[in-house]
Design a protein around this motif. Sequence first.
Motif, PDB file in Angstrom:
ATOM      1  N   ALA A 240       0.842  -1.196   0.000  1.00  0.00           N
ATOM      2  CA  ALA A 240       0.000   0.000   0.000  1.00  0.00           C
ATOM      3  C   ALA A 240       0.880   1.251   0.000  1.00  0.00           C
ATOM      4  CB  ALA A 240      -0.918   0.006   1.220  1.00  0.00           C
ATOM      5  N   HIS A 241       0.386   2.289  -0.639  1.00  0.00           N
ATOM      6  CA  HIS A 241       1.108   3.562  -0.712  1.00  0.00           C
ATOM      7  C   HIS A 241       0.100   4.689  -0.566  1.00  0.00           C
ATOM      8  CE1 HIS A 241       4.250   6.395  -1.885  1.00  0.00           C
ATOM      9  NE2 HIS A 241       3.336   6.987  -2.626  1.00  0.00           N
ATOM     10  N   GLY A 242       0.489   5.742   0.081  1.00  0.00           N
ATOM     11  CA  GLY A 242      -0.406   6.883   0.255  1.00  0.00           C
ATOM     12  C   GLY A 242       0.250   7.954   1.098  1.00  0.00           C
ATOM     13  N   GLY A 243      -0.581   8.708   1.817  1.00  0.00           N
ATOM     14  CA  GLY A 243      -0.018   9.774   2.632  1.00  0.00           C
ATOM     15  C   GLY A 243      -1.065  10.401   3.522  1.00  0.00           C
ATOM     16  N   LEU A 244      -0.658  11.431   4.209  1.00  0.00           N
ATOM     17  CA  LEU A 244      -1.591  12.186   5.039  1.00  0.00           C
ATOM     18  C   LEU A 244      -1.159  13.641   5.076  1.00  0.00           C
ATOM     19  CD1 LEU A 244      -0.170  12.900   8.027  1.00  0.00           C
ATOM     20  CD2 LEU A 244      -0.604  10.489   8.402  1.00  0.00           C
ATOM     21  N   TRP A 245      -2.124  14.513   5.343  1.00  0.00           N
ATOM     22  CA  TRP A 245      -1.805  15.922   5.556  1.00  0.00           C
ATOM     23  C   TRP A 245      -2.804  16.510   6.531  1.00  0.00           C
ATOM     24  CZ3 TRP A 245      -5.075  19.987   3.840  1.00  0.00           C
ATOM     25  CH2 TRP A 245      -6.094  19.615   2.952  1.00  0.00           C
ATOM     26  N   VAL A 246      -2.330  17.474   7.291  1.00  0.00           N
ATOM     27  CA  VAL A 246      -3.150  18.105   8.326  1.00  0.00           C
ATOM     28  C   VAL A 246      -3.955  19.234   7.699  1.00  0.00           C
ATOM     29  CG1 VAL A 246      -3.137  19.337  10.515  1.00  0.00           C
ATOM     30  CG2 VAL A 246      -1.487  17.492  10.105  1.00  0.00           C
ATOM     31  N   ARG A 247      -5.262  19.055   7.698  1.00  0.00           N
ATOM     32  CA  ARG A 247      -6.157  20.037   7.085  1.00  0.00           C
ATOM     33  C   ARG A 247      -6.248  21.312   7.921  1.00  0.00           C
ATOM     34  NH1 ARG A 247     -12.398  18.576   6.743  1.00  0.00           N
ATOM     35  NH2 ARG A 247     -11.757  17.119   5.109  1.00  0.00           N
ATOM     36  N   GLY A 248      -6.194  21.175   9.216  1.00  0.00           N
ATOM     37  CA  GLY A 248      -6.299  22.355  10.079  1.00  0.00           C
ATOM     38  C   GLY A 248      -6.029  21.994  11.525  1.00  0.00           C
ATOM     39  N   ASN A 249      -5.763  23.021  12.340  1.00  0.00           N
ATOM     40  CA  ASN A 249      -5.542  22.840  13.773  1.00  0.00           C
ATOM     41  C   ASN A 249      -5.743  24.207  14.418  1.00  0.00           C
ATOM     42  OD1 ASN A 249      -4.798  22.132  16.354  1.00  0.00           O
ATOM     43  ND2 ASN A 249      -2.970  20.997  15.722  1.00  0.00           N
ATOM     44  N   ALA A 250      -6.984  24.524  14.731  1.00  0.00           N
ATOM     45  CA  ALA A 250      -7.358  25.871  15.162  1.00  0.00           C
ATOM     46  C   ALA A 250      -6.674  26.309  16.442  1.00  0.00           C
ATOM     47  CB  ALA A 250      -8.876  25.967  15.327  1.00  0.00           C
ATOM     48  N   ASP A 251      -6.494  25.391  17.393  1.00  0.00           N
ATOM     49  CA  ASP A 251      -5.929  25.791  18.690  1.00  0.00           C
ATOM     50  C   ASP A 251      -4.593  25.140  18.995  1.00  0.00           C
ATOM     51  OD1 ASP A 251      -6.651  23.209  19.169  1.00  0.00           O
ATOM     52  OD2 ASP A 251      -8.055  23.640  20.805  1.00  0.00           O
ATOM     53  N   GLY A 252      -4.049  24.394  18.040  1.00  0.00           N
ATOM     54  CA  GLY A 252      -2.752  23.770  18.247  1.00  0.00           C
ATOM     55  C   GLY A 252      -2.784  22.433  18.956  1.00  0.00           C
ATOM     56  N   THR A 253      -3.970  21.965  19.349  1.00  0.00           N
ATOM     57  CA  THR A 253      -4.078  20.686  20.059  1.00  0.00           C
ATOM     58  C   THR A 253      -5.145  19.777  19.464  1.00  0.00           C
ATOM     59  OG1 THR A 253      -5.646  21.624  21.664  1.00  0.00           O
ATOM     60  CG2 THR A 253      -3.297  21.691  22.241  1.00  0.00           C
ATOM     61  N   HIS A 254      -5.763  20.190  18.344  1.00  0.00           N
ATOM     62  CA  HIS A 254      -6.835  19.403  17.730  1.00  0.00           C
ATOM     63  C   HIS A 254      -6.592  19.272  16.229  1.00  0.00           C
ATOM     64  CE1 HIS A 254      -8.744  20.529  21.549  1.00  0.00           C
ATOM     65  NE2 HIS A 254      -9.597  19.531  21.354  1.00  0.00           N
ATOM     66  N   ALA A 255      -5.505  18.629  15.868  1.00  0.00           N
ATOM     67  CA  ALA A 255      -5.179  18.467  14.448  1.00  0.00           C
ATOM     68  C   ALA A 255      -6.243  17.628  13.739  1.00  0.00           C
ATOM     69  CB  ALA A 255      -3.820  17.805  14.292  1.00  0.00           C
ATOM     70  N   ILE A 256      -6.696  18.111  12.592  1.00  0.00           N
ATOM     71  CA  ILE A 256      -7.623  17.374  11.734  1.00  0.00           C
ATOM     72  C   ILE A 256      -6.812  16.878  10.544  1.00  0.00           C
ATOM     73  CG2 ILE A 256      -9.722  17.483  10.345  1.00  0.00           C
ATOM     74  CD1 ILE A 256     -10.568  19.878  12.093  1.00  0.00           C
ATOM     75  N   THR A 257      -6.628  15.565  10.464  1.00  0.00           N
ATOM     76  CA  THR A 257      -5.690  14.984   9.506  1.00  0.00           C
ATOM     77  C   THR A 257      -6.396  14.119   8.483  1.00  0.00           C
ATOM     78  OG1 THR A 257      -3.995  14.944  11.245  1.00  0.00           O
ATOM     79  CG2 THR A 257      -3.603  13.606   9.279  1.00  0.00           C
ATOM     80  N   LYS A 258      -6.157  14.395   7.214  1.00  0.00           N
ATOM     81  CA  LYS A 258      -6.691  13.594   6.113  1.00  0.00           C
ATOM     82  C   LYS A 258      -5.709  12.472   5.795  1.00  0.00           C
ATOM     83  CE  LYS A 258      -9.584  14.592   3.371  1.00  0.00           C
ATOM     84  NZ  LYS A 258     -10.964  14.123   3.134  1.00  0.00           N
ATOM     85  N   VAL A 259      -6.214  11.241   5.702  1.00  0.00           N
ATOM     86  CA  VAL A 259      -5.413  10.082   5.338  1.00  0.00           C
ATOM     87  C   VAL A 259      -5.911   9.576   3.990  1.00  0.00           C
ATOM     88  CG1 VAL A 259      -4.554   7.830   6.066  1.00  0.00           C
ATOM     89  CG2 VAL A 259      -5.222   9.517   7.785  1.00  0.00           C
ATOM     90  N   PHE A 260      -5.007   9.334   3.038  1.00  0.00           N
ATOM     91  CA  PHE A 260      -5.436   8.935   1.706  1.00  0.00           C
ATOM     92  C   PHE A 260      -4.488   7.898   1.130  1.00  0.00           C
ATOM     93  CE2 PHE A 260      -2.792  12.724   1.518  1.00  0.00           C
ATOM     94  CZ  PHE A 260      -1.831  12.398   0.587  1.00  0.00           C
ATOM     95  N   GLY A 261      -4.939   7.208   0.093  1.00  0.00           N
ATOM     96  CA  GLY A 261      -4.097   6.213  -0.570  1.00  0.00           C
ATOM     97  C   GLY A 261      -4.722   4.840  -0.582  1.00  0.00           C
ATOM     98  N   ASP A 262      -3.887   3.799  -0.607  1.00  0.00           N
ATOM     99  CA  ASP A 262      -4.341   2.408  -0.682  1.00  0.00           C
ATOM    100  C   ASP A 262      -4.727   1.940   0.715  1.00  0.00           C
ATOM    101  OD1 ASP A 262      -3.615   2.440  -3.391  1.00  0.00           O
ATOM    102  OD2 ASP A 262      -1.555   1.877  -2.886  1.00  0.00           O
ATOM    103  N   LEU A 263      -5.933   2.250   1.132  1.00  0.00           N
ATOM    104  CA  LEU A 263      -6.390   1.952   2.481  1.00  0.00           C
ATOM    105  C   LEU A 263      -7.539   0.948   2.450  1.00  0.00           C
ATOM    106  CD1 LEU A 263      -6.403   5.619   3.797  1.00  0.00           C
ATOM    107  CD2 LEU A 263      -4.634   3.882   4.209  1.00  0.00           C
ATOM    108  N   GLU A 264      -7.760   0.294   3.593  1.00  0.00           N
ATOM    109  CA  GLU A 264      -8.821  -0.716   3.713  1.00  0.00           C
ATOM    110  C   GLU A 264      -9.432  -0.638   5.097  1.00  0.00           C
ATOM    111  OE1 GLU A 264      -6.749  -4.813   4.519  1.00  0.00           O
ATOM    112  OE2 GLU A 264      -5.492  -3.658   3.105  1.00  0.00           O
ATOM    113  N   PRO A 265     -10.594  -1.291   5.270  1.00  0.00           N
ATOM    114  CA  PRO A 265     -11.259  -1.240   6.596  1.00  0.00           C
ATOM    115  C   PRO A 265     -10.395  -1.868   7.697  1.00  0.00           C
ATOM    116  CG  PRO A 265     -12.753  -2.055   4.912  1.00  0.00           C
ATOM    117  CD  PRO A 265     -11.390  -2.033   4.294  1.00  0.00           C
TER     118      PRO A 265
END
Length: 265
Positions: A240-265
Motif C-alpha cells: 500500500a502507498h499513500g499519505g496524510l496531511w493536516v487540514r487544520g488545527n485551530a488551537d494547536g491541540t486538535h489536528a484534523i488529519t486527512k489520510v489517503f491512498g491504498d487503504l482498507e477497513p
Amino acid sequence: MKVNAGLVSGVRWRLRVQFNDEAGAPLPMTGYTFRARMWKKDLLGGTPVFEWKQSGGGASDGTISVALAAQGAIDLTATKTQHAAVTAGDYNWQLEDITTAADPVRLAVGRLQVGPDGTLVTAFWAQDSFDGSIATGIVPVDGAAIAAQAAAAMLTASLPPYVRTNANLVSGNYTLLVGDIGKPHVFDMSSDFGIIVPATFGEGWHMSFDIKGAGAGTFQAGGAGTLKNRWGFYKASTDAHGGLWVRGNADGTHAITKVFGDLEP
C-alpha cells in the motif's frame, strides 16, 4: 538540500522555490532562465503533461515569475484554466536551468500530487544537483497575509543529493515527529503496527508512506486529534502507498488529519 512543503487548496497553483547558498543565505538567481515540467508517476521524460515556462509559454502552460530572483525566489503559477487538463493523481516533476538552451541543467526532481478537485495536495523534491539548498512550498495566491502565514508554517527536512527523500525505515509502533514533514516513510514490519499522528501538528504538515513488509499499519489519532477519510479506512497493508496531511488545527491541540491512498477497513 532542504525541502519545505506546505499545503493549501485554491483555484490556482502556486509554488514558491527558494534558493539558498551553503550557509543558508538567499542566493540571487538573476540572469537565469528556468523551466519546470511534470509527467505521470514513474515517468521522467518524453512529452510532459504540463509545463511552467518563464517565457514563450502557450495558453495551456503555467508561468515562472522571477520578480523575486534577487532574493533567490521564483514563483511557479498556473490558472485553473491552464491546468484544467491535468487529472488527479501522482506526478513526477523537474526544475531546470535552461539559461543555455542547448545544455539544460536539471536542478531537482520530485513528486507532485493533484487532488480530485484539481488542487495541488503535496509537493516535494526527491533529489537535486544543487550545491546549496532548495526549498519549495505550495502557497495560496489570494492574500499576502495568508501566503505569509502558510510560508511561516512550513517546516524543513534534510535531504542528501541523489538519495530518495529521507526514507524512514521504522519498526514497532511509530509516533510521527514534526521533523518528519515531507518525508516518505517505508514501513518494513513482520507484524501489524500503529502509526500515531500527534494532535499538535500544524496545518500543512504532511508525509507519504509505503508498506513494504507483511505487517499492516493502522493510522491512529493522538491526543485530541481527528483522522478523516472519505470511506473511514485507516489501515494500509503490504504494497500500500499513500499519505496524510493536516487540514487544520485551530488551537494547536486538535489536528484534523486527512489520510489517503491504498487503504482498507
